[in-house]
Design a protein around this motif. Structure first.
Motif, mmCIF file in Angstrom:
data_model
loop_
_atom_site.group_PDB
_atom_site.id
_atom_site.type_symbol
_atom_site.label_atom_id
_atom_site.label_comp_id
_atom_site.label_asym_id
_atom_site.label_seq_id
_atom_site.Cartn_x
_atom_site.Cartn_y
_atom_site.Cartn_z
ATOM 1 N N UNK A 198 23.817 15.018 17.623
ATOM 2 C CA UNK A 198 24.195 13.756 16.961
ATOM 3 C C UNK A 198 25.594 13.316 17.388
ATOM 4 N N UNK A 199 26.445 14.306 17.688
ATOM 5 C CA UNK A 199 27.810 13.961 18.130
ATOM 6 C C UNK A 199 27.767 13.374 19.543
ATOM 7 N N UNK A 200 27.033 14.037 20.419
ATOM 8 C CA UNK A 200 26.956 13.573 21.820
ATOM 9 C C UNK A 200 26.237 12.220 21.880
ATOM 10 N N UNK A 201 25.241 12.049 21.016
ATOM 11 C CA UNK A 201 24.540 10.756 20.948
ATOM 12 C C UNK A 201 25.536 9.648 20.578
ATOM 13 N N UNK A 202 26.375 9.946 19.580
ATOM 14 C CA UNK A 202 27.384 8.965 19.159
ATOM 15 C C UNK A 202 28.316 8.610 20.307
ATOM 16 N N UNK A 203 28.715 9.619 21.075
ATOM 17 C CA UNK A 203 29.644 9.385 22.196
ATOM 18 C C UNK A 203 28.974 8.547 23.285
ATOM 19 N N UNK A 204 27.712 8.849 23.590
ATOM 20 C CA UNK A 204 27.021 8.089 24.649
ATOM 21 C C UNK A 204 26.753 6.651 24.190
ATOM 22 N N UNK A 205 26.328 6.502 22.942
ATOM 23 C CA UNK A 205 26.115 5.142 22.411
ATOM 24 C C UNK A 205 27.407 4.328 22.520
ATOM 25 N N UNK A 237 21.256 18.091 27.962
ATOM 26 C CA UNK A 237 19.812 17.895 27.729
ATOM 27 C C UNK A 237 19.548 16.629 26.936
ATOM 28 N N UNK A 238 20.362 16.429 25.909
ATOM 29 C CA UNK A 238 20.214 15.216 25.081
ATOM 30 C C UNK A 238 20.451 13.967 25.927
ATOM 31 N N UNK A 239 21.491 14.018 26.749
ATOM 32 C CA UNK A 239 21.836 12.851 27.576
ATOM 33 C C UNK A 239 20.668 12.483 28.489
ATOM 34 N N UNK A 240 20.075 13.488 29.126
ATOM 35 C CA UNK A 240 18.976 13.204 30.062
ATOM 36 C C UNK A 240 17.699 12.788 29.334
ATOM 37 N N UNK A 241 17.461 13.429 28.177
ATOM 38 C CA UNK A 241 16.214 13.146 27.443
ATOM 39 C C UNK A 241 16.231 11.745 26.818
ATOM 40 N N UNK A 242 17.364 11.400 26.169
ATOM 41 C CA UNK A 242 17.383 10.132 25.422
ATOM 42 C C UNK A 242 17.987 8.966 26.204
ATOM 43 N N UNK A 243 18.783 9.266 27.224
ATOM 44 C CA UNK A 243 19.481 8.182 27.937
ATOM 45 C C UNK A 243 19.289 8.294 29.446
#
Ligand SMILES: NC(=O)C1=CN([C@@H]2O[C@H](COP(=O)(O)OP(=O)(O)OC[C@H]3O[C@@H](n4cnc5c(N)ncnc54)[C@H](OP(=O)(O)O)[C@@H]3O)[C@@H](O)[C@H]2O)C=CC1
Ligand SMILES: O=C(O)CCC(=O)C(=O)O
Ligand SMILES: [Mg+2]
Length: 421
Positions: A198-205, A237-243
């Motif tokens: 959730x933290x990395x998602x916030x940063x990428x968003x 992994x989150x970056x590649x999967x969601x973005x």
């Protein structure tokens, strides 16, 4: 008309013309800073919207003021009000070292689950800085706010609890490398997939929304492999999967390099960046702390764990002129709860002297106004602050490093910002 609540619907804030905004004045220098800050916020909002919008401030208690008035450091009512009104702001609160109460600042973040500590670090022209080119530093720290060694799970040497944990580690987990087991205190460092994601998602968003070139995951994963090391891996992994369509990661680079060679990986990265993709990369924390001094232009959005983020925040603040103008926000992007606060603490030796720089809380308030969609009021604050600095009419922290500056008190600096809006 009386004030109304800020609400959230489908992830979007609804902000009435007269929102009720809870605030904590803070300990130490907090009351001086808050008085100057509120003056600035009210003036900016009044000027930007010709009196059509106004903040209705609602004081809530925490820290010494709360303890003196209610016998509690963090009354339930304060938590209830922040929960109900969604967006609030606070001054710094004291945490004793070594014993006594645990941090109320950390407690607020944990209880309200404000998982992202967002601290933008930018240079304001004219601010005295210890580096030659402070304008090259333009970063936004996303610090995980609810986990890590910072969660405060610790057992004191000599207590039954510490002995029990050590016995478990020794007898059930086969740990035999605690150097002085008899006299060791023990701390626990939880780092989870959910907390990281959730933290990395916030940063990428944030990077997508603000057109930032890169997100750097900062960790000490070579040493703390399953906590900080996994933060890095789970982040990639989150970056590649969601973005996947918006980012290129160094993990991808490494895979291409292993399969097709370095040249192919370089080419893939160059093409992705030329197509406007965000580079998601990583840095080991110690190297990162030297590179923010030697190669600051290479970093933009930073996603890191709780303790690293704490250290990095003050170090980066120093580069662009100090902790007197280092703002921040604690945000849960899902529930909409947010509490804005300075990076600095209570600076107790200056308490009650009307001396310190209120800039960090004032800029935190500007971030809050932006978060509310009141950009025009925030812009007036930036204008007032920049002009005050360009006129060299500043508080002691800047005055002592500037030639020919006029020394202003905390309250006078607030008024100076208002006069220059
Ligand atoms: N979120 C929060 O509420 C935080 C709370 N704290 C708490 O604050 C207390 C004091 O912590 P401490 O480690 O001394 O750190 P502080 O950030 O309070 O102060 C350290 C130094 O930073 C400078 N400074 C701080 N605030 C300002 C300001 N507004 N304007 C100009 N300079 C400023 C001063 O430098 P100089 O001496 O050079 O003038 C000060 O001596 C502790 O109890 C700590 O736990 C700490 C950080 C965050
Ligand atoms: O809670 C505290 O007293 C210190 C916290 C801190 O330094 C920070 O969040 O930056
Ligand atoms: Mg800190």
């Amino acid at each position: 008309m009386s004030g109304q609540k800020i609400t959230i619907e489908n992830g979007k804030l609804n902000v009435p013309n007269i929102p009720v905004v809870p605030f904590i004045e803070g300990d130490g220098t907090g009351p001086d800073i808050w008085a100057a800050s509120q003056l600035v916020f009210d003036a900016a909002v009044a000027k930007a919207y010709n009196g059509e919008r106004k903040i209705e401030w609602k004081e809530v208690l925490a820290g010494e003021k709360a303890f003196n008035q209610t016998g509690e450091w963090l009354p339930q009512e304060t938590l209830d009000v922040f929960k109900e009104y969604l967006v609030g702001i606070k001054g710094p609160l004291t945490t004793p070292v070594g014993g006594g109460i645990r941090s109320l600042n950390v407690a607020l973040r944990q209880i309200l689950d404000l998982y992202a500590c967002v601290r933008p670090v930018r240079y304001f022209t004219g601010v005295p800085s210890p580096v030659k080119k402070p304008e090259l530093t333009d970063m936004v720290i996303f610090r995980e706010n609810t986990e890590d060694i910072y969660a405060g799970i610790e057992y004191l040497a000599g207590t039954e609890e510490a002995d029990k944990v050590k016995k478990f580690l020794k007898e059930e987990m086969g740990v035999n490398k605690i150097r002085f087991p008899e006299s060791s205190s023990i701390g626990i460092k939880p780092v989870s997939v959910e907390g990281t994601e959730r933290l990395v998602r916030g940063a990428i968003e944030y990077a997508i929304l603000h057109n930032k070139p890169s997100v750097t995951l900062v960790h000490k994963g070579n040493i703390m492999k399953f906590t900080e090391g996994k933060f890095k891996e789970w982040g990639y992994e989150l970056a590649e999967r969601e973005y996947g369509d918006k980012v290129f990661t160094w993990a991808q680079y490494d895979r291409i390099a292993a399969e097709q060679g370095k040249e192919a990986a370089d080419k893939a990265q160059d093409e992705a960046l030329a197509a406007g993709k965000i580079l998601v990369k990583d840095s080991i924390a110690d190297a990162f702390l030297q590179q923010i001094l030697t190669r600051p232009a290479e970093y933009s959005v930073i996603a890191t764990l709780n303790l690293n983020g704490d250290y990095i925040s003050d170090a980066l603040a120093a580069i662009v002129g100090g902790i007197g103008i280092a703002p921040g926000a604690n945000i849960n992007y899902v529930t909409g709860h947010a509490i804005f606060e300075a990076t600095h603490g209570t600076a107790p030796k200056y308490a009650g002297l009307d001396k310190v720089n209120p800039g960090s809380v004032i800029l935190s308030g500007a971030l809050m106004l932006e978060h509310m969609g009141w950009q025009e009021a925030a812009d007036l604050i930036y204008k007032g602050l920049e002009t005050a600095i360009s006129k060299k009419r500043v508080t002691y922290d800047f005055e002592r490093l500037m030639e020919g500056a006029t020394l202003l008190k905390c309250s006078e600096f607030g008024q100076e910002i208002v006069d220059n809006m």
